[in-house]
Design an enzyme around this catalytic site. Structure first.
Site, PDB file in Angstrom:
ATOM      1  N   HIS A   1      -0.637   1.978  -3.430  1.00  0.00           N
ATOM      2  CA  HIS A   1      -0.710   3.282  -4.106  1.00  0.00           C
ATOM      3  C   HIS A   1       0.579   3.551  -4.882  1.00  0.00           C
ATOM      4  CE1 HIS A   1      -2.043   7.663  -4.096  1.00  0.00           C
ATOM      5  NE2 HIS A   1      -0.791   7.745  -4.517  1.00  0.00           N
ATOM      6  N   GLU A   2       1.709   3.378  -4.216  1.00  0.00           N
ATOM      7  CA  GLU A   2       2.992   3.665  -4.871  1.00  0.00           C
ATOM      8  C   GLU A   2       3.308   2.645  -5.961  1.00  0.00           C
ATOM      9  OE1 GLU A   2       4.039   6.472  -4.256  1.00  0.00           O
ATOM     10  OE2 GLU A   2       2.921   6.831  -2.412  1.00  0.00           O
TER      11      GLU A   2
ATOM     12  N   HIS B   1       1.685   3.734  -9.053  1.00  0.00           N
ATOM     13  CA  HIS B   1       2.540   4.744  -9.690  1.00  0.00           C
ATOM     14  C   HIS B   1       3.673   4.076 -10.477  1.00  0.00           C
ATOM     15  CE1 HIS B   1       0.478   8.077  -8.103  1.00  0.00           C
ATOM     16  NE2 HIS B   1       1.062   8.158  -6.921  1.00  0.00           N
TER      17      HIS B   1
END
Length: 244
Positions: free
Chosen positions: A144-145, A148
Site C-alpha cells: 500500500h505504502e 503511494h
C-alpha cells in the site's frame, strides 16, 4: 491506510508516534484483557492496556517486523515488482527516489490502531510493528505504502489536495491486495460477495479523506471519492491489471 505526511529532515527515520512512558503494569493484567474481550473495559483502561503491552513488547515486535521486511524485499513478488518500477522512475539513486530496506522503518506506533503504516516523501515508509497480525498483513501494508511512493514520484501528487488524496487511497487499496475477498472476509467481518472489492476500496478511501484536515465531513469525503472514482479505480499502473 496511510498517515498524512509530516515534515522531517531528509534521510532520517520517522520518530515513533509517542514517547514510551514508564510502563504501568496496573493495566497489563488478565482481568483487563478479559474485560476488553467482553467489551466491558472503560476506553481509558483499553488504551492503557495496549500502550503497556506494546511498550513491553516493542523490541520483539520491531525485530519481527525487520525480519519480515527483509524477507518480503527478497522474495515477495508484489514488493519486488513495485520496487523495480519505483526504481525505473528516477535514475539518480537518491533516497527520495528509491524504496528499499534502508528507508522502510519498523517502529512502535500509538495504541489507536487507526493505521498500520505511512509514507513520507522525505523519509520513506514507516511500518507500525505493533499492529501486524502476520507477515501477510505487513506485506499488504508495505505494498500500500509503496503504491503511494510510486504515485508520488510518477504523478507528483499533492497529498493535501483532497482529490489527490482520494485517488492515492483508491489506487493503493486496490493494488496492494488489502481489499481482496479473503482479507475482507476473514479479518474484517465483511461478508459481501458481489462488488466486494469496490466497496472495500471506497470505504477505505472515504475514511482516509474524512481524516484529512481540509475535509469538512463525511458528505464531502464521499463526494470527493465519487468525483475521482472512475479514473483512479481503473488506473492499475504499474500493473497491467489488479494483481491480488
Amino acid at each position: 491506510m496511510t498517515d498524512t505526511p509530516t515534515t522531517a529532515p531528509a534521510n532520517t527515520p520517522p520518530p515513533t508516534t509517542t514517547n514510551p512512558p514508564p510502563l504501568d503494569r496496573a493495566f497489563y493484567t488478565w482481568s483487563t484483557f478479559f474485560s476488553i474481550l467482553t467489551n466491558t473495559a472503560p476506553p481509558a483502561h483499553r488504551t492503557a492496556y495496549f500502550l503497556a503491552k506494546d511498550t513491553l513488547n516493542e523490541a520483539r515486535d520491531c525485530a519481527r517486523c525487520e525480519e519480515s521486511k527483509a524477507f518480503l524485499f527478497a522474495y515477495s513478488p508484489v514488493i519486488r515488482f513495485l520496487k523495480h518500477n519505483i526504481d525505473l522512475l528516477d535514475g539518480s539513486g537518491s533516497a527520495q527516489a528509491t524504496i528499499s530496506t534502508s528507508n522502510v522503518f519498523c517502529r512502535r506506533c500509538g495504541p489507536d490502531g487507526n493505521a498500520s503504516g505511512g509514507f513520507d516523501p522525505e523519509t520513506g515508509i514507516k511500518l507500525c510493528a505493533n499492529e501486524f497480525r502476520n507477515r501477510g498483513h505487513l506485506e499488504d501494508t508495505l505494498a500500500h505504502e509503496m503504491v503511494h511512493a510510486y504515485d508520488h514520484l510518477r504523478f507528483k501528487l499533492d497529498p493535501y489536495d483532497l482529490r489527490h488524496a482520494a485517488c492515492m487511497e483508491i489506487r493503493a487499496s486496490t493494488l496492494s491486495g488489502e481489499c481482496r475477498w479473503a482479507r475482507e472476509f476473514f479479518t474484517r467481518g465483511q461478508w459481501g460477495v458481489t462488488r466486494q472489492l469496490q466497496e472495500c476500496v471506497r470505504r477505505r478511501a472515504v475514511l482516509s479523506v474524512r481524516n484529512r484536515p481540509a475535509c469538512k465531513g463525511e458528505a464531502q469525503a464521499e463526494a470527493v471519492v465519487d468525483e475521482v472514482w472512475g479514473g483512479c479505480f481503473g488506473d492499475t499502473r504499474p500493473f497491467d491489471e489488479i494483481y491480488r
